[in-house]
Scaffold this active site. Structure first.
Site, PDB file in Angstrom:
ATOM      1  N   LYS A 173       0.849  -1.187   0.000  1.00  6.67           N
ATOM      2  CA  LYS A 173       0.000   0.000   0.000  1.00  6.67           C
ATOM      3  C   LYS A 173       0.880   1.230   0.000  1.00  6.67           C
ATOM      4  O   LYS A 173       2.012   1.127   0.470  1.00  6.67           O
ATOM      5  CB  LYS A 173      -0.946   0.021   1.194  1.00  6.67           C
ATOM      6  CG  LYS A 173      -0.329  -0.198   2.571  1.00  6.67           C
ATOM      7  CD  LYS A 173       0.800   0.612   3.111  1.00  6.67           C
ATOM      8  CE  LYS A 173       0.646   2.098   3.242  1.00  6.67           C
ATOM      9  NZ  LYS A 173       1.907   2.760   3.752  1.00  6.67           N
ATOM     10  N   TYR A 193      -4.375   4.252   6.244  1.00  9.73           N
ATOM     11  CA  TYR A 193      -4.743   3.233   7.234  1.00  9.73           C
ATOM     12  C   TYR A 193      -6.110   3.531   7.839  1.00  9.73           C
ATOM     13  O   TYR A 193      -6.899   2.620   8.085  1.00  9.73           O
ATOM     14  CB  TYR A 193      -3.708   3.167   8.359  1.00  9.73           C
ATOM     15  CG  TYR A 193      -2.435   2.468   7.964  1.00  9.73           C
ATOM     16  CD1 TYR A 193      -2.349   1.084   7.964  1.00  9.73           C
ATOM     17  CD2 TYR A 193      -1.317   3.191   7.586  1.00  9.73           C
ATOM     18  CE1 TYR A 193      -1.182   0.440   7.588  1.00  9.73           C
ATOM     19  CE2 TYR A 193      -0.149   2.561   7.215  1.00  9.73           C
ATOM     20  CZ  TYR A 193      -0.091   1.186   7.221  1.00  9.73           C
ATOM     21  OH  TYR A 193       1.071   0.554   6.836  1.00  9.73           O
TER      22      TYR A 193
HETATM   23  P1  NDP Z   1      12.552   1.891   2.141  1.00 11.32           P
HETATM   24  O1  NDP Z   1      13.041   3.170   1.615  1.00 11.32           O
HETATM   25  O2  NDP Z   1      13.098   1.431   3.445  1.00 11.32           O
HETATM   26  O3  NDP Z   1      12.830   0.724   1.104  1.00 11.32           O
HETATM   27  C1  NDP Z   1      12.543   0.843  -0.268  1.00 11.32           C
HETATM   28  C2  NDP Z   1      13.493  -0.063  -1.044  1.00 11.32           C
HETATM   29  O4  NDP Z   1      13.104   0.007  -2.413  1.00 11.32           O
HETATM   30  C3  NDP Z   1      14.947   0.365  -1.006  1.00 11.32           C
HETATM   31  O5  NDP Z   1      15.647  -0.149   0.086  1.00 11.32           O
HETATM   32  C4  NDP Z   1      15.456  -0.186  -2.306  1.00 11.32           C
HETATM   33  O6  NDP Z   1      15.738  -1.564  -2.119  1.00 11.32           O
HETATM   34  C5  NDP Z   1      14.248  -0.133  -3.248  1.00 11.32           C
HETATM   35  N1  NDP Z   1      14.310   0.985  -4.193  1.00 11.32           N
HETATM   36  C6  NDP Z   1      14.344   0.871  -5.541  1.00 11.32           C
HETATM   37  N2  NDP Z   1      14.386   2.049  -6.133  1.00 11.32           N
HETATM   38  C7  NDP Z   1      14.383   2.977  -5.154  1.00 11.32           C
HETATM   39  C8  NDP Z   1      14.438   4.398  -5.171  1.00 11.32           C
HETATM   40  N3  NDP Z   1      14.478   5.095  -6.309  1.00 11.32           N
HETATM   41  N4  NDP Z   1      14.438   5.039  -3.981  1.00 11.32           N
HETATM   42  C9  NDP Z   1      14.363   4.348  -2.825  1.00 11.32           C
HETATM   43  N5  NDP Z   1      14.319   2.999  -2.769  1.00 11.32           N
HETATM   44  C10 NDP Z   1      14.329   2.303  -3.914  1.00 11.32           C
HETATM   45  O7  NDP Z   1      10.983   2.006   2.198  1.00 11.32           O
HETATM   46  P2  NDP Z   1       9.951   1.144   3.058  1.00 11.32           P
HETATM   47  O8  NDP Z   1      10.474  -0.204   3.250  1.00 11.32           O
HETATM   48  O9  NDP Z   1       9.564   1.910   4.250  1.00 11.32           O
HETATM   49  O10 NDP Z   1       8.676   1.126   2.075  1.00 11.32           O
HETATM   50  C11 NDP Z   1       8.602   0.285   0.951  1.00 11.32           C
HETATM   51  C12 NDP Z   1       7.132   0.026   0.595  1.00 11.32           C
HETATM   52  O11 NDP Z   1       6.505  -0.611   1.673  1.00 11.32           O
HETATM   53  C13 NDP Z   1       6.319   1.286   0.314  1.00 11.32           C
HETATM   54  O12 NDP Z   1       5.374   1.004  -0.675  1.00 11.32           O
HETATM   55  C14 NDP Z   1       5.615   1.561   1.627  1.00 11.32           C
HETATM   56  O13 NDP Z   1       4.414   2.274   1.474  1.00 11.32           O
HETATM   57  C15 NDP Z   1       5.367   0.128   2.090  1.00 11.32           C
HETATM   58  N6  NDP Z   1       5.260   0.014   3.548  1.00 11.32           N
HETATM   59  C16 NDP Z   1       4.198  -0.668   4.058  1.00 11.32           C
HETATM   60  C17 NDP Z   1       4.057  -0.824   5.392  1.00 11.32           C
HETATM   61  C18 NDP Z   1       2.920  -1.616   5.931  1.00 11.32           C
HETATM   62  O14 NDP Z   1       2.740  -1.662   7.144  1.00 11.32           O
HETATM   63  N7  NDP Z   1       2.151  -2.280   5.088  1.00 11.32           N
HETATM   64  C19 NDP Z   1       4.998  -0.233   6.348  1.00 11.32           C
HETATM   65  C20 NDP Z   1       6.126   0.432   5.712  1.00 11.32           C
HETATM   66  C21 NDP Z   1       6.219   0.542   4.356  1.00 11.32           C
HETATM   67  P3  NDP Z   1      16.991  -2.297  -2.825  1.00 11.32           P
HETATM   68  O15 NDP Z   1      18.218  -1.595  -2.293  1.00 11.32           O
HETATM   69  O16 NDP Z   1      16.855  -3.682  -2.382  1.00 11.32           O
HETATM   70  O17 NDP Z   1      16.805  -2.107  -4.296  1.00 11.32           O
END
Ligand code: NDP
Length: 390
Positions: free
Chosen positions: A149, A237
């Site tokens: 989401k 949420y």
């Molecule tokens: P993060 O920034 O921690 O992680 C995102 C990951 O995406 C990065 O570590 C990277 O992984 C990859 N990535 C690829 N391209 C990009 C870019 N241009 N900029 C940044 N990251 C990129 O975010 P979150 O983990 O907090 O969030 C990720 C998703 O999860 C979102 O959609 C968020 O809304 C969702 N989310 C849902 C939650 C829930 O409770 N359901 C809670 C928190 C987040 P790599 O290095 O492996 O390529």
């Protein structure tokens, strides 16, 4: 010499001792559990053997993927990770070794997963602005997709994702984990049973303080990667969980007001807070706020009914949600939320939907509905709170 010579005593004692020992042995044999075989009991909750579980790729190994999604798979019964997709090879290799995941992809060779039979489902955990592209590519590669989401940056993107799922005959779900969370489900079942009477009002407060120096928050403040602001990330949420608790009802009107300092440099591209209201066909009203300006983190839902109320505080966190029901009999807690349960249940629930060829409990259409509602709330806020009829 007494009658009790050592020898005679010994003999008697030995006989007596022998009799006692024989009796004790017999008694202990009678009491002991004998080792016998037993047929396999058909417990449906038994985890499947690893090789029988449905294989998943996790796309984007960020904070949420590493902290919650991956541990959820470890606790799952019918789902397993077979591939990681990451732009950071060293991180993918480290996590691959830790969790026994040997198929490692990056964003360039992503489409090669089409030929990888070990991957049946794909979990998109990327920034929101990348959801549509990577979801559609995975669907076109023949995979079922569970997307984090909010579903996408716009309702037009949501429509394209749903169309791709239909065209490729694959399931598309949005990862609304709260639908799999035990305490929220306990509250839902109490409301469905009429425990607080008809629900007249739901109040939702969700927010935290956005930190532009923290990488996972940085992209949330950039429109291209985030799609929207606090309503997209955290306000959603309130909307989704409140609607979960009013099955069969539907929103007919929304309004919104921006509620953040307009000169705050964090919010040059996306909004930092919205106060919103939603009128339902039944006459019930849902109102709430989603904010990047609240401290400490808040996640609270209040359900007000004709014969009682339920307060959940926190309501939608990862591990420790609480619900308190108040009615004519006083206030008492309901539900229980074992750590990790919602994450494992969510992926197993999607695995079941994919295997059975039926819609997931939280399908793409639900994600689309919520993005369309937030767009309407933005439209109202852009017009100083003028209500938008749906
Ligand atoms: P993060 O920034 O921690 O992680 C995102 C990951 O995406 C990065 O570590 C990277 O992984 C990859 N990535 C690829 N391209 C990009 C870019 N241009 N900029 C940044 N990251 C990129 O975010 P979150 O983990 O907090 O969030 C990720 C998703 O999860 C979102 O959609 C968020 O809304 C969702 N989310 C849902 C939650 C829930 O409770 N359901 C809670 C928190 C987040 P790599 O290095 O492996 O390529």
């Amino acid at each position: 010499m007494t009658e009790h010579t050592p020898d005679s005593m010994n003999r008697r004692q030995l006989l007596a001792a022998g009799a006692t020992a024989t009796g004790a042995l017999a008694t202990s044999r009678a009491l002991a559990q004998e080792a016998v075989g037993q047929p396999l009991m058909g417990d449906p909750q038994l985890p499947e053997a690893p090789q029988e579980r449905t294989g998943w790729a996790v796309v984007g190994l960020g904070t949420f993927a590493v902290g919650q999604v991956i541990p959820g798979f470890v606790a799952a019964n019918r789902s397993r990770m077979t591939a990681f997709v990451s732009g950071t090879p060293s991180k993918a290799a480290t996590l691959g070794e830790r969790y026994g995941v040997s198929r490692l992809y990056d964003y360039d060779n992503y489409d090669a997963m089409a030929g990888d039979d070990s991957v049946e489902c794909v979990y998109i955990v990327l920034p929101v602005g990348l959801h549509a592209e990577y979801t559609i590519r995975a669907l076109e590669a023949g995979k079922h997709v569970l997307c984090e989401k909010p579903m996408a940056s716009t309702s037009a993107e949501c429509e394209r994702m749903i169309a791709a799922a239909r065209a490729n005959g694959r399931q598309l779900g949005v990862a609304y984990r709260v639908h799999f969370e035990p305490t929220n489900n306990a509250a839902l079942s109490r409301m469905n049973d009429g425990a607080i009477g008809p629900v007249r009002h739901i109040r939702c407060e969700h927010g935290f303080q956005a930190n532009p120096d923290y990488p996972p928050h940085k992209w949330r403040l950039e429109k291209k990667l985030a799609g929207g602001g606090s309503m997209f990330d955290i306000g959603i949420y309130g909307i989704n969980t409140a609607l979960m608790m009013l099955p069969g009802d539907r929103p007919v009107e929304v309004s919104g007001l921006y509620s953040y300092p307009q000169d705050d440099p964090r919010f040059a591209e996306v909004e930092g807070g919205v106060d919103w209201r939603m009128r339902m066909a039944s006459g019930a009203v849902i109102s709430g706020s989603g904010s990047y300006c609240y401290s400490p983190y808040i996640s609270r839902q209040t359900y007000l009914g004709g014969q009682g109320n339920i307060t959940m505080d926190p309501a939608t966190t990862y591990y420790d949600n609480d619900a308190l029901i108040s009615d004519g009999n006083g206030a008492r807690p309901i539900g229980a939320s074992p750590a990790i349960a919602q994450f494992a249940a969510q992926v197993d629930g999607f695995t079941d939907a994919a295997r059975e060829g039926r819609a997931h409990r939280t399908p793409g259409e639900m994600g689309h509905r919520d993005i369309a509602l937030i767009e309407a709330i933005y439209a109202s806020a852009d017009a100083d709170g003028t209500p938008v009829l749906l």
